[in-house]
Design a protein around this motif. Structure first.
Motif, mmCIF file in Angstrom:
data_model
loop_
_atom_site.group_PDB
_atom_site.id
_atom_site.type_symbol
_atom_site.label_atom_id
_atom_site.label_comp_id
_atom_site.label_asym_id
_atom_site.label_seq_id
_atom_site.Cartn_x
_atom_site.Cartn_y
_atom_site.Cartn_z
ATOM 1 N N ILE A 134 1.097 -1.368 -0.023
ATOM 2 C CA ILE A 134 0.033 -0.471 -0.867
ATOM 3 C C ILE A 134 1.074 1.533 -0.339
ATOM 4 O O ILE A 134 0.645 2.312 -0.760
ATOM 5 C CB ILE A 134 -0.955 -0.301 1.162
ATOM 6 N N ALA A 135 2.213 1.159 0.881
ATOM 7 C CA ALA A 135 3.214 2.429 0.242
ATOM 8 C C ALA A 135 3.329 2.287 -0.422
ATOM 9 O O ALA A 135 3.310 3.321 -0.506
ATOM 10 C CB ALA A 135 3.828 2.082 1.807
ATOM 11 N N LEU A 136 4.025 1.684 -0.982
ATOM 12 C CA LEU A 136 3.874 1.953 -2.311
ATOM 13 C C LEU A 136 3.153 2.232 -3.272
ATOM 14 O O LEU A 136 3.637 3.595 -4.061
ATOM 15 C CB LEU A 136 5.064 0.534 -3.700
ATOM 16 N N LEU A 137 2.032 1.579 -3.492
ATOM 17 C CA LEU A 137 0.863 2.422 -3.906
ATOM 18 C C LEU A 137 1.045 3.727 -3.934
ATOM 19 O O LEU A 137 0.563 4.749 -4.942
ATOM 20 C CB LEU A 137 -0.441 1.615 -3.816
ATOM 21 N N VAL A 138 0.856 4.221 -3.011
ATOM 22 C CA VAL A 138 0.468 5.584 -2.185
ATOM 23 C C VAL A 138 1.238 6.693 -2.835
ATOM 24 O O VAL A 138 1.484 7.739 -3.351
ATOM 25 C CB VAL A 138 -0.193 5.320 -1.013
ATOM 26 N N ALA A 139 2.297 6.255 -2.290
ATOM 27 C CA ALA A 139 4.068 7.018 -3.079
ATOM 28 C C ALA A 139 3.822 7.267 -4.515
ATOM 29 O O ALA A 139 3.615 8.429 -5.209
ATOM 30 C CB ALA A 139 5.385 6.266 -3.329
ATOM 31 N N GLY A 140 2.919 5.997 -5.687
ATOM 32 C CA GLY A 140 3.366 6.502 -7.080
ATOM 33 C C GLY A 140 1.980 7.435 -7.546
ATOM 34 O O GLY A 140 2.114 8.263 -7.884
ATOM 35 N N LEU A 141 0.924 7.182 -6.525
ATOM 36 C CA LEU A 141 -0.532 8.107 -7.217
ATOM 37 C C LEU A 141 -1.083 9.121 -6.035
ATOM 38 O O LEU A 141 -0.991 9.948 -6.732
ATOM 39 C CB LEU A 141 -1.482 6.896 -6.181
ATOM 40 N N GLY A 142 -0.178 9.208 -4.824
ATOM 41 C CA GLY A 142 0.115 10.211 -4.649
ATOM 42 C C GLY A 142 0.971 12.370 -4.769
ATOM 43 O O GLY A 142 -0.095 12.573 -5.428
ATOM 44 N N GLU A 143 1.769 10.730 -5.498
ATOM 45 C CA GLU A 143 3.037 12.264 -5.783
ATOM 46 C C GLU A 143 2.075 12.479 -7.278
ATOM 47 O O GLU A 143 1.931 13.970 -7.407
ATOM 48 C CB GLU A 143 4.306 11.383 -5.832
ATOM 49 N N ALA A 144 1.542 11.762 -7.857
ATOM 50 C CA ALA A 144 1.849 12.116 -9.515
ATOM 51 C C ALA A 144 0.356 12.977 -9.303
ATOM 52 O O ALA A 144 0.117 13.531 -10.006
ATOM 53 C CB ALA A 144 0.789 10.359 -10.619
ATOM 54 N N PHE A 145 -0.667 12.449 -8.341
ATOM 55 C CA PHE A 145 -1.939 13.205 -8.232
ATOM 56 C C PHE A 145 -1.739 14.530 -7.952
ATOM 57 O O PHE A 145 -2.218 15.805 -8.336
ATOM 58 C CB PHE A 145 -3.161 12.820 -7.028
ATOM 59 N N PHE A 146 -0.732 14.541 -6.873
ATOM 60 C CA PHE A 146 -0.282 16.319 -6.390
ATOM 61 C C PHE A 146 0.239 16.801 -7.949
ATOM 62 O O PHE A 146 0.265 18.013 -7.870
ATOM 63 C CB PHE A 146 0.118 16.084 -4.769
ATOM 64 N N ARG A 147 1.312 16.351 -7.732
ATOM 65 C CA ARG A 147 1.562 17.365 -8.704
ATOM 66 C C ARG A 147 0.968 17.076 -9.879
ATOM 67 O O ARG A 147 1.506 18.283 -10.977
ATOM 68 C CB ARG A 147 3.042 15.606 -9.773
ATOM 69 N N ASN A 148 0.144 16.593 -10.675
ATOM 70 C CA ASN A 148 -0.944 17.013 -11.149
ATOM 71 C C ASN A 148 -1.651 18.284 -11.589
ATOM 72 O O ASN A 148 -1.489 19.450 -12.382
ATOM 73 C CB ASN A 148 -1.844 16.554 -11.668
ATOM 74 N N MET A 149 -2.279 18.023 -10.111
ATOM 75 C CA MET A 149 -3.048 19.470 -9.290
ATOM 76 C C MET A 149 -1.536 20.490 -9.706
ATOM 77 O O MET A 149 -2.478 22.167 -9.761
ATOM 78 C CB MET A 149 -3.821 19.866 -8.233
ATOM 79 N N GLY A 150 -0.675 20.288 -9.100
ATOM 80 C CA GLY A 150 0.784 21.594 -8.505
ATOM 81 C C GLY A 150 0.667 22.328 -9.877
ATOM 82 O O GLY A 150 0.946 23.672 -10.718
ATOM 83 N N LEU A 151 0.884 21.270 -11.631
ATOM 84 C CA LEU A 151 1.302 21.706 -12.671
ATOM 85 C C LEU A 151 0.159 22.763 -13.623
ATOM 86 O O LEU A 151 0.631 23.042 -14.489
ATOM 87 C CB LEU A 151 2.373 20.248 -13.282
ATOM 88 N N ASN A 152 -0.855 21.888 -12.847
ATOM 89 C CA ASN A 152 -2.041 23.015 -14.040
ATOM 90 C C ASN A 152 -1.942 24.385 -13.511
ATOM 91 O O ASN A 152 -1.944 25.054 -13.922
ATOM 92 C CB ASN A 152 -3.543 22.625 -13.335
ATOM 93 N N GLY A 153 -1.201 25.318 -11.448
ATOM 94 C CA GLY A 153 -1.469 25.814 -11.601
ATOM 95 C C GLY A 153 0.243 26.249 -12.185
ATOM 96 O O GLY A 153 -0.191 27.890 -12.623
ATOM 97 N N VAL A 154 1.285 25.971 -12.145
ATOM 98 C CA VAL A 154 1.799 26.104 -13.003
ATOM 99 C C VAL A 154 2.063 27.240 -14.464
ATOM 100 O O VAL A 154 1.557 27.855 -14.724
ATOM 101 C CB VAL A 154 3.173 25.397 -13.093
ATOM 102 N N PHE A 155 1.045 26.214 -15.056
ATOM 103 C CA PHE A 155 1.063 26.317 -16.398
ATOM 104 C C PHE A 155 -0.580 27.631 -16.381
ATOM 105 O O PHE A 155 -0.113 28.020 -17.568
ATOM 106 C CB PHE A 155 0.865 25.553 -17.293
ATOM 107 N N ALA A 156 -1.312 27.253 -15.695
ATOM 108 C CA ALA A 156 -2.442 28.464 -15.761
ATOM 109 C C ALA A 156 -0.947 29.549 -15.603
ATOM 110 O O ALA A 156 -1.168 30.653 -16.196
ATOM 111 C CB ALA A 156 -3.255 28.296 -14.820
ATOM 112 N N ALA A 157 -0.401 29.854 -14.400
ATOM 113 C CA ALA A 157 0.347 31.304 -14.357
ATOM 114 C C ALA A 157 1.165 31.697 -14.935
ATOM 115 O O ALA A 157 1.977 32.908 -15.361
ATOM 116 C CB ALA A 157 1.044 31.480 -12.870
ATOM 117 N N LEU A 158 1.697 30.703 -16.430
ATOM 118 C CA LEU A 158 2.293 31.004 -17.887
ATOM 119 C C LEU A 158 1.494 30.998 -18.603
ATOM 120 O O LEU A 158 1.876 31.170 -19.860
ATOM 121 C CB LEU A 158 3.168 29.863 -18.050
#
Length: 203
Positions: A134-158
């Motif tokens: 479960i920890a490996l799954l959360v590491a992969g899914l969690g990072e991908a999910f939050f990075r996606n949300m954050g990069l949406n904001g980065v690209f919007a700022a650009l």
């Protein structure tokens, strides 16, 4: 198998488990180093956020010799004016991946230590392996999910739109495969634990 072969196999098993413990400890240190480095790099440019991101395929001239044509699909983006919410998501992405991998490494070390003590098929080992998966799954899914949300904001700022979600999922595929592999190992451990419990009940 003779007595000598059995002892040699036991020694090899012990060495393998000790190696696993050492690798687990090194993995924790590396994950912490990488995570802290990623967060530091994120704020390395005053007034801007610096992040690595998947990009639409584009041709560039690489600085190789006199210049060579190349196609890039990712790069480091420096974006000013990124919203606080997006920055928080980017930090959470790093933290989620870091904590998930550290939990997986620590759990693996604990399992190796218990195996060294001769404890193989029991409920604790089964639960530890399940937690590792479960920890490996959360590491992969969690990072991908939050990075996606954050990069949406980065690209919007650009002034653009982020469409690299599939790339983020692909980056997490090795962790998904590892999580599935450990999950498969849980099955024989669970059955071995049940069989041992039944055997002890007959004694």
């Amino acid at each position: 198998m003779g007595m000598k072969d059995a002892r040699a196999q036991a020694r090899r098993d012990r060495e393998d488990l000790l190696t696993g413990i050492g690798v687990g400890a090194l993995a924790v240190g590396y994950v912490l180093y990488r995570g802290i480095g990623n967060i530091a790099e994120m704020f390395s440019n005053p007034g801007a956020v610096t992040v690595r991101a998947p990009l639409p395929d584009q041709q560039i001239t690489a600085s190789i010799g006199d210049g060579a044509p190349a196609i890039v699909s990712s790069g480091t983006v420096i974006a000013p004016g990124v919203s606080v919410v997006a920055i928080v998501f980017l930090v959470m992405a790093t933290v989620a991946g870091m904590l998930g991998l550290i939990l997986a490494a620590v759990t693996g070390v604990i399992v190796c230590r218990r195996l060294l003590q001769g404890i193989v098929f029991d409920v604790v080992n089964t639960r530890l392996l399940f937690t590792l998966s479960i920890a490996l799954l959360v590491a992969g899914l969690g990072e991908a999910f939050f990075r996606n949300m954050g990069l949406n904001g980065v690209f919007a700022a650009l002034g653009g739109d982020f469409d690299g979600s599939p790339g983020l999922i692909l980056e997490a595929v090795p962790l998904f495969i590892a999580a599935i592999a450990v999950g498969v190992v849980v099955i024989p451990f669970r059955r071995g634990t049940a069989l041992q419990r039944d055997t002890e009940g007959l004694v």
